[in-house]
Design a protein around this motif. Structure first.
Motif, PDB file in Angstrom:
ATOM      1  N   VAL A  72       1.988   4.270   8.546  1.00 28.45           N
ATOM      2  CA  VAL A  72       1.791   5.691   8.247  1.00 28.45           C
ATOM      3  C   VAL A  72       1.659   5.843   6.734  1.00 28.45           C
ATOM      4  CG1 VAL A  72       2.738   8.002   8.490  1.00 28.45           C
ATOM      5  CG2 VAL A  72       3.210   6.254  10.231  1.00 28.45           C
ATOM      6  N   ILE A  73       0.565   6.451   6.310  1.00 27.64           N
ATOM      7  CA  ILE A  73       0.268   6.587   4.879  1.00 27.64           C
ATOM      8  C   ILE A  73       0.175   8.072   4.556  1.00 27.64           C
ATOM      9  CG2 ILE A  73      -1.413   6.049   3.063  1.00 27.64           C
ATOM     10  CD1 ILE A  73      -2.277   3.648   4.915  1.00 27.64           C
ATOM     11  N   GLY A  74       1.123   8.559   3.753  1.00 28.70           N
ATOM     12  CA  GLY A  74       1.183   9.982   3.427  1.00 28.70           C
ATOM     13  C   GLY A  74       0.124  10.383   2.409  1.00 28.70           C
ATOM     14  N   ALA A  75      -0.072  11.700   2.288  1.00 28.91           N
ATOM     15  CA  ALA A  75      -1.172  12.234   1.468  1.00 28.91           C
ATOM     16  C   ALA A  75      -1.067  11.840  -0.006  1.00 28.91           C
ATOM     17  CB  ALA A  75      -1.228  13.758   1.589  1.00 28.91           C
ATOM     18  N   LEU A  76       0.152  11.582  -0.503  1.00 28.95           N
ATOM     19  CA  LEU A  76       0.280  11.263  -1.929  1.00 28.95           C
ATOM     20  C   LEU A  76       0.552   9.781  -2.181  1.00 28.95           C
ATOM     21  CD1 LEU A  76       2.192  13.941  -4.045  1.00 28.95           C
ATOM     22  CD2 LEU A  76      -0.169  13.161  -4.265  1.00 28.95           C
ATOM     23  N   ALA A  77       0.307   8.932  -1.193  1.00 35.71           N
ATOM     24  CA  ALA A  77       0.477   7.484  -1.411  1.00 35.71           C
ATOM     25  C   ALA A  77      -0.682   7.013  -2.285  1.00 35.71           C
ATOM     26  CB  ALA A  77       0.484   6.744  -0.077  1.00 35.71           C
ATOM     27  N   ARG A  78      -0.352   6.552  -3.490  1.00 32.36           N
ATOM     28  CA  ARG A  78      -1.399   6.213  -4.459  1.00 32.36           C
ATOM     29  C   ARG A  78      -1.900   4.794  -4.236  1.00 32.36           C
ATOM     30  NH1 ARG A  78      -1.092  10.873  -7.720  1.00 32.36           N
ATOM     31  NH2 ARG A  78       0.994  11.713  -7.805  1.00 32.36           N
ATOM     32  N   HIS A  79      -3.132   4.542  -4.703  1.00 32.97           N
ATOM     33  CA  HIS A  79      -3.752   3.224  -4.488  1.00 32.97           C
ATOM     34  C   HIS A  79      -2.834   2.088  -4.945  1.00 32.97           C
ATOM     35  CE1 HIS A  79      -7.304   5.583  -3.891  1.00 32.97           C
ATOM     36  NE2 HIS A  79      -7.706   5.642  -5.133  1.00 32.97           N
ATOM     37  N   ALA A  80      -2.211   2.252  -6.123  1.00 35.47           N
ATOM     38  CA  ALA A  80      -1.451   1.152  -6.734  1.00 35.47           C
ATOM     39  C   ALA A  80      -0.326   0.646  -5.823  1.00 35.47           C
ATOM     40  CB  ALA A  80      -0.879   1.598  -8.073  1.00 35.47           C
ATOM     41  N   ARG A  81       0.150   1.516  -4.938  1.00 33.93           N
ATOM     42  CA  ARG A  81       1.250   1.110  -4.057  1.00 33.93           C
ATOM     43  C   ARG A  81       0.844  -0.041  -3.145  1.00 33.93           C
ATOM     44  NH1 ARG A  81       4.080   5.810  -2.440  1.00 33.93           N
ATOM     45  NH2 ARG A  81       5.283   4.610  -0.935  1.00 33.93           N
ATOM     46  N   PHE A  82      -0.456  -0.215  -2.934  1.00 33.43           N
ATOM     47  CA  PHE A  82      -0.925  -1.240  -1.996  1.00 33.43           C
ATOM     48  C   PHE A  82      -1.227  -2.564  -2.678  1.00 33.43           C
ATOM     49  CE2 PHE A  82      -1.841   2.887  -0.217  1.00 33.43           C
ATOM     50  CZ  PHE A  82      -1.402   2.763   1.095  1.00 33.43           C
ATOM     51  N   GLU A  83      -1.088  -2.595  -4.024  1.00 31.09           N
ATOM     52  CA  GLU A  83      -1.461  -3.821  -4.745  1.00 31.09           C
ATOM     53  C   GLU A  83      -0.626  -5.003  -4.303  1.00 31.09           C
ATOM     54  OE1 GLU A  83      -1.404  -3.030  -8.944  1.00 31.09           O
ATOM     55  OE2 GLU A  83      -3.203  -1.791  -8.826  1.00 31.09           O
ATOM     56  N   LYS A  84       0.643  -4.750  -4.010  1.00 33.54           N
ATOM     57  CA  LYS A  84       1.475  -5.787  -3.375  1.00 33.54           C
ATOM     58  C   LYS A  84       1.601  -5.371  -1.915  1.00 33.54           C
ATOM     59  CE  LYS A  84       3.951  -7.507  -7.322  1.00 33.54           C
ATOM     60  NZ  LYS A  84       4.075  -6.393  -8.318  1.00 33.54           N
ATOM     61  N   PRO A  85       1.674  -6.367  -0.972  1.00 32.22           N
ATOM     62  CA  PRO A  85       1.689  -5.986   0.443  1.00 32.22           C
ATOM     63  C   PRO A  85       2.783  -4.970   0.771  1.00 32.22           C
ATOM     64  CG  PRO A  85       1.435  -8.356   0.194  1.00 32.22           C
ATOM     65  CD  PRO A  85       1.684  -7.819  -1.177  1.00 32.22           C
ATOM     66  N   VAL A  86       2.404  -3.898   1.471  1.00 31.93           N
ATOM     67  CA  VAL A  86       3.381  -2.868   1.833  1.00 31.93           C
ATOM     68  C   VAL A  86       4.180  -3.272   3.066  1.00 31.93           C
ATOM     69  CG1 VAL A  86       2.142  -0.929   0.774  1.00 31.93           C
ATOM     70  CG2 VAL A  86       1.604  -1.594   3.139  1.00 31.93           C
ATOM     71  N   GLU A  87       3.713  -4.294   3.763  1.00 31.33           N
ATOM     72  CA  GLU A  87       4.471  -4.860   4.890  1.00 31.33           C
ATOM     73  C   GLU A  87       4.045  -6.322   4.982  1.00 31.33           C
ATOM     74  OE1 GLU A  87       3.442  -5.523   8.482  1.00 31.33           O
ATOM     75  OE2 GLU A  87       1.457  -5.779   7.601  1.00 31.33           O
ATOM     76  N   PRO A  88       4.897  -7.195   5.574  1.00 33.98           N
ATOM     77  CA  PRO A  88       4.670  -8.632   5.467  1.00 33.98           C
ATOM     78  C   PRO A  88       3.505  -9.171   6.315  1.00 33.98           C
ATOM     79  CG  PRO A  88       6.693  -8.175   6.711  1.00 33.98           C
ATOM     80  CD  PRO A  88       6.195  -6.869   6.209  1.00 33.98           C
TER      81      PRO A  88
END
Ligand SMILES: Cc1cc2nc3c(=O)[nH]c(=O)nc-3n(C[C@H](O)[C@H](O)[C@H](O)COP(=O)(O)OP(=O)(O)OC[C@H]3O[C@@H](n4cnc5c(N)ncnc54)[C@H](O)[C@@H]3O)c2cc1C
Ligand code: FES
Ligand code: FES
Lengths: 291, 159
Positions: A72-88
């Motif tokens: 689930v990705i909320g409206a304010l989840a910024r691109h940079a948050r995905f630079e490292k895996p958000v889940e394994p």
């Protein structure tokens, strides 16, 4: 250039944001998320909204969580948050790989995943991910909440199924199984530029043959989408270079290419053949590497 | 509310109480209303990076934010890098490695590099080049900028 004047609103809750949007959408009001597409368009006077509803002050909408097998990705989840895996699992790794192709580091620290989808640039990497993995796009207005599938959401160049008074509150991405192989490849002229063509593929190998293939193509048509002809060419086949070439060829034939002065239809088809083949090859070569 | 809004921009620790129209970009407010002209404006649409600053720890383009959005935030600009008697290691390294000629792009590159090193003090060469590819320099070329940032990063690690 300088953006044209507008009236600025800064709601603190989703309810307030949606109520404001109901009020100002008919007066040419829009949401301001990361601003990394909208503000350049305003500076170039390609857009001059009369009202902006800035959602950056809304609490609790920046979440990225796993719920019921969906990311689930909320409206304010910024691109940079995905630079490292958000889940394994493979989904987190895939998003991290794709993320590095989106613009540049300072733009990734503000731009949002959902803003990219709402903006619906044909070459947007997140739009390709949403279309290929079959995201559920959750739209909210004062009338209630509805969930759109990619085929209803992506309608054309920078055109979506969102109504003007609807806010994309979150995106739910179905997660890939843990043994899924995936590959992403894009061609752009300079680092950080929009892609001239890109492809995201994922599949599993079951009893030596390809199962559940997904082949998405972005940047080549008015909006990214899955290419059933390419998926059909993979299903039940061995994961060999010959199979990949057939799937890539099928994709090149199936697309309805965008054309511009520098990119004619033939070139775009060639690019699509290449990006699909390379994405498929990466899916195999990456999974052979120890994680 | 397209009328002016009262806000406070805190730049390098100093509060600036200003009144701005919502359409004013952050970089314009930093320069015109707060008098901090170290931050430059090139393209005004996110491509060149001359306007790069650090806001609440995030490296951003200040032409792609409105000043009203930075009300109450901690903004760091190139003027905040040096202390009274000492240049920041990045600044000293830019001089040593000849990483600037006209200097137009330099404040943006310094803030870009400062923000990136704070986030990851041990970037590989590939990561460094990926980060620095975000900004444009029209005269020095990038080799010396990469060299200067790499050297400063190593020096900052040792310190
Ligand atoms: C130099 C540069 C290079 C770039 N390169 C790339 C690239 O390679 N690939 C790529 O994909 N993007 C690229 N971008 C664009 C960037 O990814 C943007 O962040 C993204 O397209 C839009 O997200 P945002 O949050 O910034 O949205 P905004 O700019 O705030 O909004 C964009 C549009 O979407 C609407 N909107 C935003 N959020 C919502 C919501 N929750 N509900 C309803 N409507 C909403 C807004 O009203 C607006 O119309 C680049 C940008 C720049 C400046
Ligand atoms: S002036 Fe902000 S990126 Fe060019
Ligand atoms: S030093 Fe002149 S633009 Fe970079």
């Amino acid at each position: 250039m300088k953006p044209a004047p507008f009236i600025y609103h800064r709601p603190k809750t989703v309810e307030d944001a949606v109520a404001l949007l109901a009020e100002v959408a008919p007066l040419d009001g829009r949401i301001l998320a990361g601003g990394q597409s909208l503000i350049p368009m305003m500076a170039l006077r390609l857009a001059y909204p009369a009202h902006l509803v800035d959602i950056n002050g809304v609490a609790g909408i920046d979440r990225i969580v796993v719920e019921d097998g969906e990311l689930v990705i909320g409206a304010l989840a910024r691109h940079a948050r995905f630079e490292k895996p958000v889940e394994p699992g493979p989904t987190g790794q895939l998003l991290a790989q794709v993320c590095h192709n989106i613009a540049h580091f300072p733009i990734r620290s503000r731009g949002t995943f959902c803003g990219s989808l709402a903006n619906a640039d044909p070459a947007s990497e997140w739009c390709l991910v949403a279309a290929t993995l079959g995201a559920k796009l959750v739209a909210r207005s004062e009338a209630g909440t509805r969930i759109l599938a990619p085929r209803d959401f992506f309608q054309g160049i920078m055109t979506t199924g969102l109504a003007p008074e609807e806010m994309l509150v979150e995106v739910r991405l179905p997660m890939l199984p843990s043994d899924a192989k995936f590959g992403f490849y894009e061609f752009s002229r300079r680092a950080g530029d929009f892609a001239l063509a890109s492809s995201l593929t994922a599949f599993r190998v079951e009893n030596g043959v390809i199962a559940a293939p997904l082949v998405g193509v972005g940047g080549a048509e008015a909006h990214p989408r899955r290419i059933p002809e390419a998926e059909h060419a993979l299903l039940g086949q061995q994961a060999t270079m010959a199979t990949f070439e057939r799937a890539a060829q099928a994709a090149a034939i199936a697309i309805d290419p965008l054309e511009d002065a520098a990119t004619n239809a033939g070139y775009r088809r060639d690019l699509v053949r290449t990006v699909v083949r390379r994405a498929l090859e990466l899916a195999i070569s990456q999974s052979e590497r120890p994680q | 509310m397209s009328d002016k809004v009262d806000i406070t921009l805190t730049i390098n620790g100093a509060p600036h109480a200003i009144s701005v129209a919502p359409r004013k970009t952050l970089v314009d407010a930093i320069r015109d209303d707060c008098g901090r002209t170290g931050t430059h404006i090139g393209c005004e649409h996110g491509v060149c990076g001359a306007c790069t600053v650090i806001i609440d720890g995030e490296t951003v383009r200040s032409c792609l934010m409105f000043a009203v959005q930075a009300d109450g935030c901690e903004i760091r600009t190139v003027e905040g890098l040096a202390t009274s008697d000492k240049l920041h290691p990045l600044q000293a390294s830019f001089i040593k490695h000849h990483a600037l000629q006209c200097g137009f792009c330099t404040p943006g590159f310094l803030m870009l590099a400062a923000g990136a090193i704070e986030r990851n003090p041990d970037m590989s060469d590939d990561e460094l080049i990926e980060v620095l590819s975000s900004n444009l320099c029209r005269c020095t070329g990038y080799e010396n900028i990469v060299k200067a940032v790499r050297a400063a990063m190593l020096e900052m690690q040792a310190a």
